[in-house]
Design a protein around this motif. Structure first.
Motif, PDB file in Angstrom:
ATOM      1  N   VAL A  98       6.752 -51.102   8.236  1.00 12.55           N
ATOM      2  CA  VAL A  98       8.215 -51.241   8.265  1.00 12.55           C
ATOM      3  C   VAL A  98       8.633 -52.106   9.451  1.00 12.55           C
ATOM      4  O   VAL A  98       9.484 -52.980   9.324  1.00 12.55           O
ATOM      5  CB  VAL A  98       8.900 -49.857   8.313  1.00 12.55           C
ATOM      6  CG1 VAL A  98      10.363 -49.980   8.673  1.00 12.55           C
ATOM      7  CG2 VAL A  98       8.727 -49.146   6.993  1.00 12.55           C
ATOM      8  N   LYS A  99       8.021 -51.894  10.596  1.00 11.28           N
ATOM      9  CA  LYS A  99       8.411 -52.659  11.779  1.00 11.28           C
ATOM     10  C   LYS A  99       7.930 -54.096  11.703  1.00 11.28           C
ATOM     11  O   LYS A  99       8.616 -55.005  12.148  1.00 11.28           O
ATOM     12  CB  LYS A  99       7.858 -51.969  13.023  1.00 11.28           C
ATOM     13  CG  LYS A  99       8.585 -52.335  14.266  1.00 11.28           C
ATOM     14  CD  LYS A  99      10.032 -51.928  14.178  1.00 11.28           C
ATOM     15  CE  LYS A  99      10.719 -52.153  15.502  1.00 11.28           C
ATOM     16  NZ  LYS A  99      12.103 -51.773  15.506  1.00 11.28           N
ATOM     17  N   MET A 100       6.755 -54.329  11.119  1.00  8.04           N
ATOM     18  CA  MET A 100       6.237 -55.689  11.017  1.00  8.04           C
ATOM     19  C   MET A 100       6.920 -56.498   9.928  1.00  8.04           C
ATOM     20  O   MET A 100       6.853 -57.720   9.949  1.00  8.04           O
ATOM     21  CB  MET A 100       4.721 -55.661  10.792  1.00  8.04           C
ATOM     22  CG  MET A 100       3.943 -55.242  12.015  1.00  8.04           C
ATOM     23  SD  MET A 100       2.185 -55.170  11.728  1.00  8.04           S
ATOM     24  CE  MET A 100       1.789 -56.895  11.583  1.00  8.04           C
ATOM     25  N   LYS A 138       9.563 -53.376  21.776  1.00 12.20           N
ATOM     26  CA  LYS A 138       9.444 -54.561  22.618  1.00 12.20           C
ATOM     27  C   LYS A 138       8.619 -55.661  21.963  1.00 12.20           C
ATOM     28  O   LYS A 138       8.999 -56.826  21.984  1.00 12.20           O
ATOM     29  CB  LYS A 138       8.829 -54.191  23.969  1.00 12.20           C
ATOM     30  CG  LYS A 138       9.700 -53.248  24.770  1.00 12.20           C
ATOM     31  CD  LYS A 138       9.023 -52.846  26.054  1.00 12.20           C
ATOM     32  CE  LYS A 138       9.900 -51.832  26.773  1.00 12.20           C
ATOM     33  NZ  LYS A 138       9.255 -51.256  27.923  1.00 12.20           N
ATOM     34  N   LYS A 139       7.471 -55.301  21.411  1.00  9.89           N
ATOM     35  CA  LYS A 139       6.565 -56.261  20.779  1.00  9.89           C
ATOM     36  C   LYS A 139       6.150 -55.721  19.414  1.00  9.89           C
ATOM     37  O   LYS A 139       5.100 -55.101  19.276  1.00  9.89           O
ATOM     38  CB  LYS A 139       5.335 -56.481  21.652  1.00  9.89           C
ATOM     39  CG  LYS A 139       5.655 -57.079  22.998  1.00  9.89           C
ATOM     40  CD  LYS A 139       4.406 -57.302  23.796  1.00  9.89           C
ATOM     41  CE  LYS A 139       4.761 -57.908  25.128  1.00  9.89           C
ATOM     42  NZ  LYS A 139       3.581 -58.222  25.909  1.00  9.89           N
ATOM     43  N   PRO A 140       6.973 -55.929  18.376  1.00  5.28           N
ATOM     44  CA  PRO A 140       6.704 -55.284  17.087  1.00  5.28           C
ATOM     45  C   PRO A 140       5.424 -55.761  16.395  1.00  5.28           C
ATOM     46  O   PRO A 140       4.756 -54.969  15.746  1.00  5.28           O
ATOM     47  CB  PRO A 140       7.943 -55.612  16.262  1.00  5.28           C
ATOM     48  CG  PRO A 140       8.620 -56.720  16.945  1.00  5.28           C
ATOM     49  CD  PRO A 140       8.224 -56.676  18.375  1.00  5.28           C
ATOM     50  N   LYS A 141       5.062 -57.020  16.540  1.00  7.57           N
ATOM     51  CA  LYS A 141       3.837 -57.504  15.878  1.00  7.57           C
ATOM     52  C   LYS A 141       2.588 -56.909  16.517  1.00  7.57           C
ATOM     53  O   LYS A 141       1.677 -56.458  15.817  1.00  7.57           O
ATOM     54  CB  LYS A 141       3.775 -59.038  15.946  1.00  7.57           C
ATOM     55  CG  LYS A 141       4.931 -59.728  15.276  1.00  7.57           C
ATOM     56  CD  LYS A 141       4.863 -59.587  13.790  1.00  7.57           C
ATOM     57  CE  LYS A 141       6.030 -60.372  13.186  1.00  7.57           C
ATOM     58  NZ  LYS A 141       6.158 -60.170  11.781  1.00  7.57           N
ATOM     59  N   LEU A 142       2.548 -56.903  17.845  1.00 13.37           N
ATOM     60  CA  LEU A 142       1.407 -56.314  18.548  1.00 13.37           C
ATOM     61  C   LEU A 142       1.324 -54.813  18.290  1.00 13.37           C
ATOM     62  O   LEU A 142       0.248 -54.272  18.030  1.00 13.37           O
ATOM     63  CB  LEU A 142       1.518 -56.584  20.051  1.00 13.37           C
ATOM     64  CG  LEU A 142       0.464 -55.915  20.932  1.00 13.37           C
ATOM     65  CD1 LEU A 142      -0.912 -56.481  20.632  1.00 13.37           C
ATOM     66  CD2 LEU A 142       0.821 -56.080  22.393  1.00 13.37           C
ATOM     67  N   ALA A 143       2.472 -54.148  18.337  1.00 16.43           N
ATOM     68  CA  ALA A 143       2.495 -52.706  18.103  1.00 16.43           C
ATOM     69  C   ALA A 143       2.076 -52.378  16.676  1.00 16.43           C
ATOM     70  O   ALA A 143       1.356 -51.404  16.449  1.00 16.43           O
ATOM     71  CB  ALA A 143       3.881 -52.159  18.382  1.00 16.43           C
ATOM     72  N   GLY A 144       2.510 -53.177  15.721  1.00 17.02           N
ATOM     73  CA  GLY A 144       2.098 -52.965  14.334  1.00 17.02           C
ATOM     74  C   GLY A 144       0.602 -53.122  14.155  1.00 17.02           C
ATOM     75  O   GLY A 144      -0.046 -52.339  13.454  1.00 17.02           O
ATOM     76  N   GLY A 195       9.997 -56.875   9.560  1.00 18.39           N
ATOM     77  CA  GLY A 195      11.151 -57.533  10.139  1.00 18.39           C
ATOM     78  C   GLY A 195      12.478 -56.967   9.695  1.00 18.39           C
ATOM     79  O   GLY A 195      13.525 -57.467  10.057  1.00 18.39           O
ATOM     80  N   ARG A 196      12.471 -55.932   8.904  1.00 20.79           N
ATOM     81  CA  ARG A 196      13.721 -55.308   8.468  1.00 20.79           C
ATOM     82  C   ARG A 196      14.306 -54.489   9.605  1.00 20.79           C
ATOM     83  O   ARG A 196      13.598 -53.904  10.400  1.00 20.79           O
ATOM     84  CB  ARG A 196      13.489 -54.410   7.263  1.00 20.79           C
ATOM     85  CG  ARG A 196      13.044 -55.162   6.061  1.00 20.79           C
ATOM     86  CD  ARG A 196      12.921 -54.220   4.903  1.00 20.79           C
ATOM     87  NE  ARG A 196      12.416 -54.935   3.742  1.00 20.79           N
ATOM     88  CZ  ARG A 196      12.045 -54.366   2.646  1.00 20.79           C
ATOM     89  NH1 ARG A 196      12.084 -53.051   2.546  1.00 20.79           N
ATOM     90  NH2 ARG A 196      11.618 -55.081   1.641  1.00 20.79           N
ATOM     91  N   ARG A 197      15.596 -54.412   9.615  1.00 19.12           N
ATOM     92  CA  ARG A 197      16.267 -53.596  10.631  1.00 19.12           C
ATOM     93  C   ARG A 197      16.433 -52.174  10.112  1.00 19.12           C
ATOM     94  O   ARG A 197      16.622 -51.960   8.938  1.00 19.12           O
ATOM     95  CB  ARG A 197      17.632 -54.163  10.962  1.00 19.12           C
ATOM     96  CG  ARG A 197      17.527 -55.498  11.627  1.00 19.12           C
ATOM     97  CD  ARG A 197      18.852 -55.855  12.235  1.00 19.12           C
ATOM     98  NE  ARG A 197      18.612 -56.901  13.196  1.00 19.12           N
ATOM     99  CZ  ARG A 197      18.768 -56.759  14.493  1.00 19.12           C
ATOM    100  NH1 ARG A 197      19.199 -55.620  14.970  1.00 19.12           N
ATOM    101  NH2 ARG A 197      18.550 -57.738  15.298  1.00 19.12           N
ATOM    102  N   GLU A 198      16.358 -51.237  11.030  1.00 28.89           N
ATOM    103  CA  GLU A 198      16.564 -49.840  10.658  1.00 28.89           C
ATOM    104  C   GLU A 198      18.041 -49.611  10.424  1.00 28.89           C
ATOM    105  O   GLU A 198      18.884 -50.079  11.178  1.00 28.89           O
ATOM    106  CB  GLU A 198      16.056 -48.935  11.765  1.00 28.89           C
ATOM    107  CG  GLU A 198      14.571 -49.080  11.996  1.00 28.89           C
ATOM    108  CD  GLU A 198      14.096 -48.294  13.196  1.00 28.89           C
ATOM    109  OE1 GLU A 198      14.896 -47.556  13.772  1.00 28.89           O
ATOM    110  OE2 GLU A 198      12.925 -48.445  13.550  1.00 28.89           O
ATOM    111  N   SER A 199      18.373 -48.869   9.382  1.00 27.43           N
ATOM    112  CA  SER A 199      19.784 -48.711   9.013  1.00 27.43           C
ATOM    113  C   SER A 199      20.245 -47.258   9.135  1.00 27.43           C
ATOM    114  O   SER A 199      20.711 -46.669   8.177  1.00 27.43           O
ATOM    115  CB  SER A 199      20.004 -49.208   7.585  1.00 27.43           C
ATOM    116  OG  SER A 199      19.211 -48.448   6.714  1.00 27.43           O
ATOM    117  N   TYR A 200      20.061 -46.694  10.293  1.00 31.50           N
ATOM    118  CA  TYR A 200      20.565 -45.336  10.503  1.00 31.50           C
ATOM    119  C   TYR A 200      21.106 -45.190  11.884  1.00 31.50           C
ATOM    120  O   TYR A 200      21.088 -45.962  12.726  1.00 31.50           O
ATOM    121  CB  TYR A 200      19.525 -44.267  10.233  1.00 31.50           C
ATOM    122  CG  TYR A 200      18.245 -44.375  10.991  1.00 31.50           C
ATOM    123  CD1 TYR A 200      18.122 -43.813  12.260  1.00 31.50           C
ATOM    124  CD2 TYR A 200      17.145 -45.025  10.445  1.00 31.50           C
ATOM    125  CE1 TYR A 200      16.959 -43.903  12.945  1.00 31.50           C
ATOM    126  CE2 TYR A 200      15.965 -45.115  11.135  1.00 31.50           C
ATOM    127  CZ  TYR A 200      15.882 -44.551  12.377  1.00 31.50           C
ATOM    128  OH  TYR A 200      14.718 -44.632  13.069  1.00 31.50           O
TER     129      TYR A 200
END
Length: 100
Positions: A91-93, A54-60, A95-100
Protein backbone atom coordinates in the motif's frame (compact mmCIF):
# COMPACT_ATOMS: atom_id res chain seq x y z
CA UNK A 1 -0.13 1.77 7.51
CA UNK A 2 2.61 2.45 10.01
CA UNK A 3 0.49 0.87 12.73
CA UNK A 4 -0.19 -2.23 10.62
CA UNK A 5 3.52 -2.70 9.93
CA UNK A 6 4.43 -2.17 13.60
CA UNK A 7 1.82 -4.69 14.73
CA UNK A 8 3.17 -7.13 12.15
CA UNK A 9 6.70 -6.72 13.49
CA UNK A 10 5.65 -7.17 17.11
CA UNK A 11 3.50 -10.19 16.27
CA UNK A 12 6.44 -11.57 14.30
CA UNK A 13 8.67 -11.41 17.34
CA UNK A 14 5.98 -13.02 19.50
CA UNK A 15 5.36 -15.75 16.91
CA UNK A 16 9.07 -16.51 16.68
CA UNK A 17 9.36 -16.78 20.45
CA UNK A 18 6.36 -19.12 20.51
CA UNK A 19 7.92 -21.25 17.78
CA UNK A 20 11.09 -21.53 19.81
CA UNK A 21 9.11 -22.40 22.95
CA UNK A 22 7.12 -25.13 21.21
CA UNK A 23 10.28 -26.72 19.83
CA UNK A 24 11.84 -26.74 23.29
CA UNK A 25 8.81 -28.59 24.61
CA UNK A 26 8.87 -31.02 21.68
CA UNK A 27 12.69 -31.53 21.80
CA UNK A 28 13.02 -31.04 18.06
CA UNK A 29 15.08 -28.05 17.04
CA UNK A 30 14.13 -27.92 13.39
CA UNK A 31 12.13 -24.69 13.74
CA UNK A 32 13.72 -23.54 16.99
CA UNK A 33 17.10 -22.83 15.45
CA UNK A 34 15.48 -20.57 12.88
CA UNK A 35 13.48 -18.76 15.55
CA UNK A 36 16.27 -16.22 15.87
CA UNK A 37 15.88 -15.52 12.16
CA UNK A 38 12.20 -14.81 12.77
CA UNK A 39 13.05 -12.46 15.64
CA UNK A 40 15.49 -10.60 13.39
CA UNK A 41 12.77 -10.35 10.73
CA UNK A 42 10.35 -8.92 13.30
CA UNK A 43 12.91 -6.29 14.32
CA UNK A 44 13.55 -5.48 10.65
CA UNK A 45 9.80 -5.08 10.19
CA UNK A 46 9.63 -2.60 13.07
CA UNK A 47 12.54 -0.64 11.57
CA UNK A 48 10.71 -0.60 8.24
CA UNK A 49 7.57 0.66 9.98
CA UNK A 50 9.49 3.53 11.55
CA UNK A 51 10.87 4.55 8.15
CA UNK A 52 7.53 4.18 6.39
CA UNK A 53 6.58 7.87 6.26
CA UNK A 54 10.07 9.27 5.58
CA UNK A 55 11.36 6.84 2.95
CA UNK A 56 8.43 4.75 1.64
CA UNK A 57 10.35 2.84 -1.05
CA UNK A 58 13.15 1.77 1.29
CA UNK A 59 10.69 0.94 4.05
CA UNK A 60 8.56 -1.09 1.66
CA UNK A 61 11.60 -3.06 0.54
CA UNK A 62 12.59 -3.68 4.17
CA UNK A 63 9.08 -4.90 5.00
CA UNK A 64 9.02 -7.26 2.01
CA UNK A 65 12.43 -8.69 2.97
CA UNK A 66 11.34 -9.02 6.61
CA UNK A 67 8.18 -10.90 5.61
CA UNK A 68 10.12 -13.25 3.31
CA UNK A 69 12.84 -13.96 5.89
CA UNK A 70 10.29 -14.48 8.66
CA UNK A 71 8.21 -16.89 6.62
CA UNK A 72 11.38 -18.77 5.66
CA UNK A 73 12.54 -18.83 9.27
CA UNK A 74 9.49 -19.99 11.21
CA UNK A 75 7.12 -21.01 8.41
CA UNK A 76 3.53 -21.26 9.56
CA UNK A 77 3.97 -19.15 12.68
CA UNK A 78 4.90 -16.06 10.64
CA UNK A 79 2.05 -16.08 8.10
CA UNK A 80 -0.16 -13.47 9.81
CA UNK A 81 2.70 -11.07 10.71
CA UNK A 82 4.16 -11.52 7.24
CA UNK A 83 0.81 -10.74 5.63
CA UNK A 84 0.46 -7.59 7.73
CA UNK A 85 3.92 -6.43 6.70
CA UNK A 86 3.27 -7.17 3.03
CA UNK A 87 -0.02 -5.28 3.06
CA UNK A 88 1.65 -2.22 4.59
CA UNK A 89 4.55 -2.42 2.15
CA UNK A 90 2.44 -2.73 -1.00
CA UNK A 91 0.00 0.00 0.00
CA UNK A 92 2.78 2.43 0.87
CA UNK A 93 4.89 1.60 -2.19
CA UNK A 94 1.95 2.00 -4.55
CA UNK A 95 1.98 5.73 -3.87
CA UNK A 96 -1.66 6.01 -2.84
CA UNK A 97 -2.53 8.34 -0.03
CA UNK A 98 -4.25 7.07 3.07
CA UNK A 99 -7.82 8.31 3.27
CA UNK A 100 -8.71 8.27 6.93
Amino acid sequence: MKTVATVGGVFGIIASLLAMLFTLIDDSYTVGNFGLLGIAAGILGIVGAVLLNKKPKLAGALLIVAAAVGIYGVLLYFLVPGALMLIAAFVKMSGRRESY
